[in-house]
Scaffold this motif. Structure first.
Motif: not given
Length: 365
Positions: A342-354
């Motif tokens: 989950r942490m990997g998905v969260i990191d990737k998604t936060v980067a996309e949103i930024r």
């Protein structure tokens, strides 16, 4: 389980969530009253107050606490439900944007508590208004007594919620606004309430101290324990959005756990839940990591679109996993154990949103 014996903050007339309003409309065939001049509202409580026992005092304190928590959930959930209506696709509905209850929303000693603490009587009163909804923009207030809608007098008494749902549901689904007559400060007022498009998920507070959240495809529940652990509105938004996302993605049906989770929700919204049901893992199987990751991805977009920051998501979920790991039964991580994934998905998604926010691109997952 008798589903009418539920904690009143989530009554049958849950106008925040279309599942509690619009579905009720297909279930009741009673005809609404003919148009007439709306009556003035008298005081909700006319009888002499009873002698307050220790049991009644405890019920009043419990009711006050749970109503306050429910109000907070509705306030936090408002932007998540309204700003993500397009992401909820077929699960979005036309809503009035408020909840209404009377003293018959409660049972036993909680009837007295509803009268004493909330001043409820036979007539339905606005219990909460969804933040950002048409009802909020129209100036509807908590405590407004419901008199009539589009000239149709609204019912009072033990079946008022169900009967009112049968009247209000079709009106909400077939028009852009509703002419609502309410009593406030001793006189009737006319409000034009715009209909709100929103995700049609009922938001419940769970009457339990275990730190968890549940979704059964139609509802989202966050326990009192999880609210106390999360503390901030932003952290609570992470939890609510995650389970809203599970509902949007149909994960309860995919994992074939809708009935099991639904039974837990039914139990924990009760005035006196049977906490013996929370034994072991309550029959809930761990969420597969790919489904959990998909819900994390969608939920973070929902959080950002609702105006909350996604920056604290990783820290919050890590703190939860560290303090209440998968070995803690009936806890969130026991059901969602794939923390590293989950942490990997969260990191990737936060980067996309930024990146999308920086480039002023639409926040669409």
């Amino acid at each position: 389980m008798n589903k009418t014996n539920k904690f009143g903050a989530l009554s049958r007339l849950s106008l925040v969530a279309a599942s509690a309003l619009l579905s009720a409309c297909s279930s009741f065939q009673s005809k609404p009253a003919a148009p007439e001049t709306p009556p003035a509202v008298v005081s909700s409580v006319t009888e002499a107050p009873p002698v307050v026992t220790a049991k009644m005092s405890a019920a009043r304190a419990q009711l006050s606490q749970m109503v306050a928590l429910q109000d907070r959930l509705y306030r936090i959930a408002g932007p998540l439900l309204i700003n993500n209506a397009d992401l909820c696709r077929t699960q979005a509905r036309s809503l009035l944007g408020f909840t209404a209850k009377n003293k018959y929303s409660y049972t036993g000693e909680f009837v007295d508590a509803a009268q004493a603490v909330l001043n409820y009587g036979d007539r339905l009163e606005v219990a909460s208004v969804l933040s950002g909804s048409g009802a909020a923009r129209a100036g509807l207030r908590k405590g407004d007594a419901l008199i009539a809608a589009n000239g149709k007098v609204l019912p009072v008494g033990p079946n008022a919620e169900s009967l009112a749902a049968a009247i209000l549901g079709p009106l909400a689904s077939s028009s852009q606004s509703l002419d609502l007559t309410v009593a406030r400060g001793g006189s009737n007022q006319q409000l034009k309430v715009p209909i709100t498009r929103a995700c049609a998920f009922k938001i419940d507070i769970g009457n339990s101290d275990n730190i968890n959240a549940y979704s059964d495809g139609q509802r989202v529940m966050i326990t009192r324990g999880m609210v106390n652990f999360a503390q901030s509105d932003e952290a609570i938004a992470y939890v609510l959005a995650k389970d809203i996302a599970h509902n949007v993605l149909g994960h309860a049906a995919i994992t074939k756990q809708a009935y099991t989770v639904g039974s837990i929700i039914d139990n924990l919204v009760a005035v006196r839940p049977d906490l013996s049901m929370l034994i072991g893992t309550s029959g809930v199987k761990p969420m597969p990591q790919d489904l959990d990751g998909a819900a994390d991805h969608l939920s973070l977009y929902m959080v950002a679109r609702a105006g909350y920051s996604v920056e604290g998501a990783r820290a919050f979920w890590q703190r939860l996993a560290a303090q209440y790991p998968a070995t803690v039964l009936n806890g969130y991580v026991a059901v969602h154990p794939a923390t590293a994934y989950r942490m990997g998905v969260i990191d990737k998604t936060v980067a996309e949103i930024r990146s999308k926010q920086a480039g002023k691109r639409p926040l669409v997952p």
